[in-house]
Scaffold this active site. Sequence first.
Site, PDB file in Angstrom:
ATOM      1  N   LYS A 243      14.626  37.863 -16.511  1.00  0.00           N
ATOM      2  CA  LYS A 243      14.389  39.095 -15.748  1.00  0.00           C
ATOM      3  C   LYS A 243      12.989  39.054 -15.132  1.00  0.00           C
ATOM      4  O   LYS A 243      11.986  39.174 -15.821  1.00  0.00           O
ATOM      5  CB  LYS A 243      14.501  40.348 -16.621  1.00  0.00           C
ATOM      6  CG  LYS A 243      14.558  41.593 -15.720  1.00  0.00           C
ATOM      7  CD  LYS A 243      14.094  42.867 -16.376  1.00  0.00           C
ATOM      8  CE  LYS A 243      12.617  43.085 -16.339  1.00  0.00           C
ATOM      9  NZ  LYS A 243      12.017  43.322 -15.020  1.00  0.00           N
TER      10      LYS A 243
ATOM     11  N   GLY B 209       3.541  39.954 -20.663  1.00  0.00           N
ATOM     12  CA  GLY B 209       3.208  41.233 -20.038  1.00  0.00           C
ATOM     13  C   GLY B 209       2.221  41.984 -20.899  1.00  0.00           C
ATOM     14  O   GLY B 209       1.409  41.387 -21.618  1.00  0.00           O
ATOM     15  N   SER B 210       2.301  43.303 -20.855  1.00  0.00           N
ATOM     16  CA  SER B 210       1.310  44.121 -21.550  1.00  0.00           C
ATOM     17  C   SER B 210       1.563  44.149 -23.060  1.00  0.00           C
ATOM     18  O   SER B 210       2.696  43.994 -23.515  1.00  0.00           O
ATOM     19  CB  SER B 210       1.351  45.551 -21.006  1.00  0.00           C
ATOM     20  OG  SER B 210       2.633  46.099 -21.190  1.00  0.00           O
TER      21      SER B 210
ATOM     22  N   GLU C 134       1.370  46.711 -24.890  1.00  0.00           N
ATOM     23  CA  GLU C 134       2.163  47.918 -25.139  1.00  0.00           C
ATOM     24  C   GLU C 134       3.667  47.606 -25.072  1.00  0.00           C
ATOM     25  O   GLU C 134       4.435  47.937 -25.986  1.00  0.00           O
ATOM     26  CB  GLU C 134       1.774  48.914 -24.049  1.00  0.00           C
ATOM     27  CG  GLU C 134       2.280  50.294 -24.193  1.00  0.00           C
ATOM     28  CD  GLU C 134       1.972  51.080 -22.902  1.00  0.00           C
ATOM     29  OE1 GLU C 134       1.149  50.615 -22.070  1.00  0.00           O
ATOM     30  OE2 GLU C 134       2.589  52.139 -22.734  1.00  0.00           O
TER      31      GLU C 134
ATOM     32  N   GLY D  61       4.950  44.621 -25.176  1.00  0.00           N
ATOM     33  CA  GLY D  61       5.201  43.591 -26.192  1.00  0.00           C
ATOM     34  C   GLY D  61       5.641  44.212 -27.512  1.00  0.00           C
ATOM     35  O   GLY D  61       6.548  43.718 -28.188  1.00  0.00           O
TER      36      GLY D  61
ATOM     37  N   GLU E  46       3.428  36.637 -24.904  1.00  0.00           N
ATOM     38  CA  GLU E  46       2.150  36.275 -24.294  1.00  0.00           C
ATOM     39  C   GLU E  46       1.633  37.556 -23.665  1.00  0.00           C
ATOM     40  O   GLU E  46       2.191  38.039 -22.689  1.00  0.00           O
ATOM     41  CB  GLU E  46       2.386  35.170 -23.267  1.00  0.00           C
ATOM     42  CG  GLU E  46       1.155  34.345 -23.008  1.00  0.00           C
ATOM     43  CD  GLU E  46       0.430  34.808 -21.775  1.00  0.00           C
ATOM     44  OE1 GLU E  46      -0.497  35.639 -21.930  1.00  0.00           O
ATOM     45  OE2 GLU E  46       0.783  34.364 -20.686  1.00  0.00           O
TER      46      GLU E  46
ATOM     47  N   CYS F 264      -4.073  37.464 -17.428  1.00  0.00           N
ATOM     48  CA  CYS F 264      -4.174  37.883 -18.821  1.00  0.00           C
ATOM     49  C   CYS F 264      -5.431  37.309 -19.465  1.00  0.00           C
ATOM     50  O   CYS F 264      -5.981  37.884 -20.381  1.00  0.00           O
ATOM     51  CB  CYS F 264      -2.926  37.491 -19.582  1.00  0.00           C
ATOM     52  SG  CYS F 264      -2.419  35.824 -19.223  1.00  0.00           S
TER      53      CYS F 264
ATOM     54  N   GLU G  79      -7.906  46.370 -21.382  1.00  0.00           N
ATOM     55  CA  GLU G  79      -7.613  45.435 -20.298  1.00  0.00           C
ATOM     56  C   GLU G  79      -7.444  46.225 -18.991  1.00  0.00           C
ATOM     57  O   GLU G  79      -6.588  47.094 -18.889  1.00  0.00           O
ATOM     58  CB  GLU G  79      -6.321  44.685 -20.614  1.00  0.00           C
ATOM     59  CG  GLU G  79      -5.971  43.652 -19.577  1.00  0.00           C
ATOM     60  CD  GLU G  79      -4.749  42.827 -19.958  1.00  0.00           C
ATOM     61  OE1 GLU G  79      -3.721  43.412 -20.327  1.00  0.00           O
ATOM     62  OE2 GLU G  79      -4.842  41.592 -19.885  1.00  0.00           O
TER      63      GLU G  79
HETATM   64  P1  NAP Z   1       4.651  45.321 -18.251  1.00  0.00           P
HETATM   65  O1  NAP Z   1       5.236  46.676 -18.125  1.00  0.00           O
HETATM   66  O2  NAP Z   1       4.312  44.813 -19.587  1.00  0.00           O
HETATM   67  O3  NAP Z   1       5.670  44.331 -17.500  1.00  0.00           O
HETATM   68  C1  NAP Z   1       5.962  42.998 -17.852  1.00  0.00           C
HETATM   69  C2  NAP Z   1       7.469  42.767 -17.825  1.00  0.00           C
HETATM   70  O4  NAP Z   1       8.099  43.572 -18.838  1.00  0.00           O
HETATM   71  C3  NAP Z   1       8.130  43.181 -16.517  1.00  0.00           C
HETATM   72  O5  NAP Z   1       9.206  42.317 -16.235  1.00  0.00           O
HETATM   73  C4  NAP Z   1       8.631  44.568 -16.862  1.00  0.00           C
HETATM   74  O6  NAP Z   1       9.667  44.990 -16.032  1.00  0.00           O
HETATM   75  C5  NAP Z   1       9.101  44.377 -18.271  1.00  0.00           C
HETATM   76  N1  NAP Z   1       9.241  45.610 -19.058  1.00  0.00           N
HETATM   77  C6  NAP Z   1       8.601  46.796 -18.892  1.00  0.00           C
HETATM   78  N2  NAP Z   1       9.004  47.685 -19.818  1.00  0.00           N
HETATM   79  C7  NAP Z   1       9.922  47.067 -20.579  1.00  0.00           C
HETATM   80  C8  NAP Z   1      10.716  47.461 -21.695  1.00  0.00           C
HETATM   81  N3  NAP Z   1      10.627  48.686 -22.216  1.00  0.00           N
HETATM   82  N4  NAP Z   1      11.564  46.551 -22.228  1.00  0.00           N
HETATM   83  C9  NAP Z   1      11.661  45.313 -21.724  1.00  0.00           C
HETATM   84  N5  NAP Z   1      10.946  44.885 -20.664  1.00  0.00           N
HETATM   85  C10 NAP Z   1      10.079  45.747 -20.107  1.00  0.00           C
HETATM   86  O7  NAP Z   1       3.375  45.223 -17.353  1.00  0.00           O
HETATM   87  P2  NAP Z   1       3.070  46.073 -16.027  1.00  0.00           P
HETATM   88  O8  NAP Z   1       3.457  47.501 -16.194  1.00  0.00           O
HETATM   89  O9  NAP Z   1       3.634  45.337 -14.873  1.00  0.00           O
HETATM   90  O10 NAP Z   1       1.506  45.992 -16.011  1.00  0.00           O
HETATM   91  C11 NAP Z   1       0.783  46.866 -16.845  1.00  0.00           C
HETATM   92  C12 NAP Z   1      -0.344  46.129 -17.522  1.00  0.00           C
HETATM   93  O11 NAP Z   1       0.170  45.044 -18.289  1.00  0.00           O
HETATM   94  C13 NAP Z   1      -1.347  45.472 -16.601  1.00  0.00           C
HETATM   95  O12 NAP Z   1      -2.265  46.344 -16.099  1.00  0.00           O
HETATM   96  C14 NAP Z   1      -1.931  44.452 -17.512  1.00  0.00           C
HETATM   97  O13 NAP Z   1      -2.899  45.028 -18.318  1.00  0.00           O
HETATM   98  C15 NAP Z   1      -0.772  44.013 -18.360  1.00  0.00           C
HETATM   99  N6  NAP Z   1      -0.146  42.771 -17.856  1.00  0.00           N
HETATM  100  C16 NAP Z   1      -0.390  41.639 -18.527  1.00  0.00           C
HETATM  101  C17 NAP Z   1       0.164  40.455 -18.073  1.00  0.00           C
HETATM  102  C18 NAP Z   1      -0.072  39.170 -18.753  1.00  0.00           C
HETATM  103  O14 NAP Z   1       0.064  38.127 -18.120  1.00  0.00           O
HETATM  104  N7  NAP Z   1      -0.365  39.157 -20.029  1.00  0.00           N
HETATM  105  C19 NAP Z   1       0.958  40.437 -16.933  1.00  0.00           C
HETATM  106  C20 NAP Z   1       1.226  41.642 -16.289  1.00  0.00           C
HETATM  107  C21 NAP Z   1       0.651  42.794 -16.775  1.00  0.00           C
HETATM  108  P3  NAP Z   1       9.341  45.811 -14.697  1.00  0.00           P
HETATM  109  O15 NAP Z   1       8.205  45.157 -14.014  1.00  0.00           O
HETATM  110  O16 NAP Z   1      10.582  45.676 -13.952  1.00  0.00           O
HETATM  111  O17 NAP Z   1       9.057  47.201 -15.146  1.00  0.00           O
END
Ligand code: NAP
Length: 501
Positions: free
Chosen positions: A199, A252-253, A255, A257, A274, A308, A405
């Site tokens: 996804k 991803g985040s 939170e 995770g 990660e 990240c 972050e």
């Molecule tokens: P995110 O919500 O953690 O998104 C990462 C992935 O998880 C996306 O594919 C997202 O889908 C999916 N996701 C979101 N909620 C989910 C759930 N309840 N169950 C399963 N999958 C879910 O990150 P973001 O909202 O795009 O960014 C927010 C913050 O996350 C950033 O500001 C940053 O601090 C952090 N971040 C970290 C990384 C990293 O490489 N470690 C990468 C991105 C963001 P959708 O995008 O379709 O909602």
Amino acid sequence: MATALKVVPPEESVTKFVARKHKMLINGKWVDSASGKRFPTYNPATGEVLAEVAEGDREDIDRAVEAARNAFENGPWPRLTASERGRLIWKLADLIEENLEEFAELESLDNGKPLKIARVADVPMAVDLFRYMAGWATKIEGNTIPISVPYTPGVKYLAYTLREPVGVVGQIIPWNFPLLMAAWKLGPALTAGNTVILKPAEQTPLSALRLGELIAEAGFPDGVVNIVPGYGETAGAALAAHPGVDKVAFTGSTEVGKLIVQAAAGNLKKVSLELGGKSPSVVFADSDLDTAIKEASSAIFFNHGQCCCAGSRLFVESKAFDKVVDGVAKTAEKIKLGPGFEPSTEMGPLVSKEQLDRVCGYLESGFAEGAKAVTGGTKAGDRGYFVKPTVLVNTNDRMKVVREEIFGPVVTVLPFNDTAELVPRANNTEYGLAAGIWTKDIRKAHQVAAQLRAGTVWINCYNIFDAALPFGGYKQSGWGREMGHEVLEQYTEVKAVCTAI
Ligand code: NAP
Ligand code: MG
């Protein structure tokens, strides 16, 4: 913002691809979502809708899991030799390389990053990752183990281990390096013989969909890779909770995770994560300061701070503090903001309006707590999601901008007096993804590296990645490692076989 140079138009093949009615890949077929719903992906340089994509949800995830399960158990995939699997993955790498320009343009349009960066970093690294993992297919080995069972005296055994694929794997990836994150996830899963439901992030689904076409072209059997775009709260959550999925891998985040871990508990699926970071970069006064300034700036500003591992807490030895602050601020001021397609652009927009608001919210919180911007501190322009590269001083270790972050081009610079003071402060974070150290004293560099609680430590460099180098987090930065041979642990089960002989 830069306006002097003409914006390069996308290649015709890219324009045509973007304009398509984008579907999802399930069991080797491009299909609409079960609900018929679609969702927009935006061009972050303009805020305009770039394309509409089939919106996956629970029912689509159910279908994709069924396809992946069938491919894992009954399809041609489990009967391929390791060499055949490796060759398919290598072929995929070749196809991506042949279409390098197209992928670079898609990344730039969908994510906002400079085209020239996607050309030299995102796409070649994805190619290299697939090649590295292709080589592992024939080298995933078990051991023969001498055993000495005390309660069966005189009996001899032949005991050995096998490494087998985990099974059906759900992979949820973010938007900061869309193609590369897909490669980091798919490469090891496929080389170990798993089947996958991927996804992509809602903000950046396009390169994963193009990758899906090349996966079919390379000749992967139907159902081995299924790609279901959609929202995290729906498609992502359904995948993480699905009882037919054996493992979920997430980037991803922190939170989200934690939500993944909870969702995975239902069938105790394996989990690798990660997550975020708040990585310290440490400049000692005895370093080559010009180089340290350049690299510590790039540590935070590369990819607009949307990494990240971004070096977002810059610790500078007091004697060099003013010089480094001044140098990083000057570097920040010289960074040319603009659309990714403009050749002079060095930093593009943030990925989304949401991310822009989030970063600006952090800036406001920093100012409210007394931080001062030496440069930047605001959004840039009225169109698109641009933020000025920002250097904050007058900060302390308790401030929100220093603890959390931000995921934007914002660095907090903090002075320190000696190593004894530095190490606990650098480690005073819930994260532990990466760290950077600049010094000419090699002994000190390794002493500090040994004391930092982080999955990667760069010495006199930063953001150096290689498919052979494991990457991942201590503490709340994650579980498990990506890349290197370490990642194969995440995608294999160990079977012990014991034979009385
Ligand atoms: P995110 O919500 O953690 O998104 C990462 C992935 O998880 C996306 O594919 C997202 O889908 C999916 N996701 C979101 N909620 C989910 C759930 N309840 N169950 C399963 N999958 C879910 O990150 P973001 O909202 O795009 O960014 C927010 C913050 O996350 C950033 O500001 C940053 O601090 C952090 N971040 C970290 C990384 C990293 O490489 N470690 C990468 C991105 C963001 P959708 O995008 O379709 O909602
Ligand atoms: Mg987009």
